[in-house]
Design a protein around this motif. Structure first.
Motif, mmCIF file in Angstrom:
data_model
loop_
_atom_site.group_PDB
_atom_site.id
_atom_site.type_symbol
_atom_site.label_atom_id
_atom_site.label_comp_id
_atom_site.label_asym_id
_atom_site.label_seq_id
_atom_site.Cartn_x
_atom_site.Cartn_y
_atom_site.Cartn_z
ATOM 1 N N ARG A 228 16.341 29.810 4.562
ATOM 2 C CA ARG A 228 15.825 30.700 5.615
ATOM 3 C C ARG A 228 16.082 32.158 5.266
ATOM 4 O O ARG A 228 15.221 33.024 5.484
ATOM 5 N N GLN A 232 13.118 34.988 4.590
ATOM 6 C CA GLN A 232 13.018 36.190 5.405
ATOM 7 C C GLN A 232 13.129 37.460 4.561
ATOM 8 O O GLN A 232 12.375 38.412 4.765
ATOM 9 N N ALA A 243 8.337 38.640 11.191
ATOM 10 C CA ALA A 243 8.163 37.326 11.814
ATOM 11 C C ALA A 243 8.106 37.394 13.334
ATOM 12 O O ALA A 243 7.470 36.556 13.970
#
Length: 337
Positions: A228, A232, A243
């Motif tokens: 993750r 990102q 996002a």
């Protein structure tokens, strides 16, 4: 891919002193946001530095204890803590670099240095995960004798140190960089818990496979968070739409501003871990509408979407001799200071 957003209605309203009040409040909010962002980055840097001192200090103590006692387990854990110290040092370095002001070479400043640091640390964590998996498989195929009591003692001290580091990092700003550093510490913390459990199982039952099995479970947990983080940070580096923002919703919001006929060439990207930028072309009915439309758009983008670096270019039809329609583009790059 090109997008165009059109207004559903073109009703307008007159400029009033109430609009000036809104604009003044907007300027105060943007200025306050800049000060808060600087304070948050400074707090994050202090937290990272303290966590680095704790981790590196404990690594030196473990290394000294390992040499003094001849314990390979202590030396091995000291090496692990030293690698985490390197990761924290990188995070501290990037946090300091990101605070440098804009210059003629870096007109946006160095805010993305933190994101670069987070990405590098994420890659480093992937390497650690692969190492744990390979070592675990080797231990399963060729089990080695393990001192369960010694493992528990070392892991308990390591757990206390990692809990302290995690608490220190949690008090700082939650940027990508600090999250990457916290991910390293949480990986150590989970590793300490797994080592305590494995040591207890080995001490009371003699089942040595508990150590590699729990190590693999911890590696899988870390892999999820690491993936993750990498996704990102890569989104920021590739200038993707943040996002938390909906590209089409922002476009429709701009098109709905009174006086805006259509929106095109809309771009939204992340300048740093805390700042979002936007640029767009806006078609308005006449040049006289632009000052009011610009102020309204700035309030909308900052207040509703948290976008504080805004570049808008107005366009309007201009009647030319002979009845032809010409488009005139006037560039405006304004953000309240």
């Amino acid at each position: 891919m090109s997008h165009s957003f059109h207004a559903h209605n073109e009703h307008d309203h007159l400029h009033t002193p109430h609009d000036d009040d809104h604009m003044a409040n907007h300027e105060q909010r943007v200025h306050g946001h800049g000060l808060a962002g600087h304070a948050a980055r400074a707090a994050s840097s202090r937290s990272l530095t303290l966590a680095l001192a704790i981790t590196f200090g404990y690594a030196l103590v473990e290394a000294a204890g390992g040499v003094w006692s001849g314990s390979l387990a202590l030396l091995s854990d000291a090496g692990h803590m030293l690698t985490d110290s390197m990761a924290l040092f990188l995070a501290v370095l990037m946090a300091r670099v990101s605070q440098k002001p804009a210059s003629s070479h870096h007109s946006y400043g160095m805010g993305r240095a933190e994101v670069v640091g987070a990405f590098i640390n994420g890659l480093f964590m992937l390497g650690v995960i692969v190492y744990i998996a390979v070592e675990a498989v080797a231990r399963m195929l060729h089990p080695l004798p393990v001192n369960g009591a010694g493992v528990m003692a070392i892991a308990l001290v390591g757990l206390a140190v990692n809990l302290l580091s995690a608490w220190v990092l949690s008090q700082g700003a939650h940027s990508l960089n600090s999250r990457a550093a916290l991910l390293h510490v949480m990986g150590d913390l989970l590793g300490s818990v797994a080592a305590i459990v494995a040591g207890a199982v080995i001490y009371f039952t003699g089942w040595t496979l508990a150590d590699p099995i729990l190590s693999v479970l911890v590696a899988l947990l870390i892999l999820n968070s690491t993936w993750r983080l990498l996704r990102q940070s890569l989104l920021v580096l590739m200038e993707g739409v943040p996002a938390h923002l909906d590209y089409n919703k922002v476009g429709r919001g701009l098109a709905a501003v009174p006086g805006v006929l259509s929106v095109h060439d809309l771009h939204i990207w992340t300048m740093s871990a805390e700042r979002v930028a936007l640029s767009a072309h806006l078609r308005v009915a006449s040049p006289g509408d632009w000052p009011r439309v610009l102020a309204h758009c700035q309030r909308t983008l900052s207040g509703r979407y948290g976008i504080d670096h805004i570049t808008l270019q107005p366009e309007w039809p201009l009647a030319a001799p002979g009845g032809r329609q010409l488009k005139v583009a006037v560039r405006a790059s304004e953000r309240p200071q």
